[in-house]
Design a protein around this motif. Structure first.
Motif, PDB file in Angstrom:
ATOM      1  N   TYR A  70       0.774  -1.066   0.192  1.00 34.42           N
ATOM      2  CA  TYR A  70      -0.120  -0.035  -0.140  1.00 34.42           C
ATOM      3  C   TYR A  70       0.777   1.207  -0.037  1.00 34.42           C
ATOM      4  N   SER A  74       0.996   4.084  -3.130  1.00 37.58           N
ATOM      5  CA  SER A  74       0.582   5.431  -2.516  1.00 37.58           C
ATOM      6  C   SER A  74       1.664   6.626  -2.998  1.00 37.58           C
ATOM      7  N   GLN A 103      -9.870   0.551  -7.402  1.00 41.99           N
ATOM      8  CA  GLN A 103     -10.691   1.647  -7.925  1.00 41.99           C
ATOM      9  C   GLN A 103     -11.986   0.935  -7.834  1.00 41.99           C
ATOM     10  N   GLN A 106     -13.390   0.473  -4.350  1.00 42.34           N
ATOM     11  CA  GLN A 106     -13.595   2.089  -3.830  1.00 42.34           C
ATOM     12  C   GLN A 106     -14.634   2.716  -4.194  1.00 42.34           C
ATOM     13  N   LYS A 110     -18.401   3.569  -2.020  1.00 41.99           N
ATOM     14  CA  LYS A 110     -18.793   4.850  -1.870  1.00 41.99           C
ATOM     15  C   LYS A 110     -20.219   4.720  -2.263  1.00 41.99           C
ATOM     16  N   GLU A 134      -5.891  -0.939   8.254  1.00 38.75           N
ATOM     17  CA  GLU A 134      -5.989  -0.552   6.895  1.00 38.75           C
ATOM     18  C   GLU A 134      -6.241  -1.700   5.873  1.00 38.75           C
ATOM     19  N   ASP A 138      -8.416   1.300   1.320  1.00 40.48           N
ATOM     20  CA  ASP A 138      -7.588   2.587   1.889  1.00 40.48           C
ATOM     21  C   ASP A 138      -6.646   3.175   0.991  1.00 40.48           C
ATOM     22  N   ILE A 139      -6.095   2.345  -0.190  1.00 43.11           N
ATOM     23  CA  ILE A 139      -5.085   2.893  -0.675  1.00 43.11           C
ATOM     24  C   ILE A 139      -5.626   4.445  -1.595  1.00 43.11           C
ATOM     25  N   VAL A 140      -4.536   5.346  -1.400  1.00 39.24           N
ATOM     26  CA  VAL A 140      -4.732   6.598  -2.375  1.00 39.24           C
ATOM     27  C   VAL A 140      -3.696   6.532  -3.257  1.00 39.24           C
ATOM     28  N   ASP A 143      -1.698  11.238  -8.001  1.00 38.26           N
ATOM     29  CA  ASP A 143      -2.424  11.688  -8.974  1.00 38.26           C
ATOM     30  C   ASP A 143      -2.188  11.261 -10.322  1.00 38.26           C
ATOM     31  N   ASN A 147      -7.923   7.329 -13.688  1.00 39.91           N
ATOM     32  CA  ASN A 147      -9.007   6.711 -13.053  1.00 39.91           C
ATOM     33  C   ASN A 147      -9.191   5.398 -14.177  1.00 39.91           C
TER      34      ASN A 147
END
Length: 207
Positions: A70, A74, A103, A106, A110, A134, A138-140, A143, A147
């Protein structure tokens, strides 16, 4: 779909230099208890893999390995290093599928939270457990990671089942462009389930 192959690659990839790029915790030579043939102590800390310890130890080492994955994914620099490494190994589909499926998880979380007010329930559960461990949800990602077009492209059928079918075409179907290595039995069950688009879309069991 197993991610063990990816985890094993990370355990080899994350040398001390790359661990620093990923923000992983460093250990002193005395803590590692290792040295090289020349007598110089090594700072490289390799995480033990499943099969190296007893059941309790395996869980701990796998959890630590997951956390390092992770951290790696990240950070933009370590993500790029890992991607280049897998490209050299002709295994880039492992990272592509992992990122897209995280993704998707996630996205679904949501979606479900917005319908059920799950955020409040989750906070309550966290308090009762003394904090939530974790997970991959929870992985971010950096940028620079785009997507998933499968998830966020609103052209055509945008239903969840249609998105799942696109994942099947991309990663699961035999001879697909980014076919991933999974158990034969798992692939066969998925093929039997989704080989026919209309049969899959009309299967009410998975609605």
């Amino acid at each position: 779909i197993t991610t063990r192959y990816v985890l094993r690659k990370v355990s080899i990839l994350l040398t001390e230099q790359k661990k620093q790029a990923a923000g992983a915790e460093k250990k002193s030579p005395s803590e590692n208890g290792t040295s090289n043939k020349g007598g110089t102590e090594s700072n490289v800390n390799y995480v033990q893999l499943k099969g190296d310890e007893d059941d309790k130890g395996m869980n701990q080492s796998q959890q630590k390995l997951s956390q390092e994955l992770y951290q790696c994914l990240s950070n933009e620099k370590s993500f790029d290093l890992f991607m280049r490494f897998l490209a050299k190994e002709f295994s880039i589909e492992c990272l592509l599928s992992f990122v897209e499926m995280i993704q998707f998880k996630q996205y679904m979380k949501k979606r479900m939270d917005s319908k059920s007010g799950g955020d409040d329930d989750e906070k309550k559960d966290d308090e009762e457990r003394g904090g939530r461990r974790e997970t991959d949800v929870d992985i971010v990602f950096p940028d620079s990671v785009p997507n998933s077009e499968i998830i966020y492209n609103n052209d055509g059928d945008v239903s969840v089942k249609a998105k799942i079918y696109k994942f099947y075409l991309k990663y699961i179907r035999i001879n697909s462009e980014f076919e991933i290595n999974i158990l034969d039995g798992t692939r066969k069950r998925l093929i039997d389930l989704m080989k026919d688009y209309h049969g899959w879309m009309n299967n009410n069991y998975y609605d």
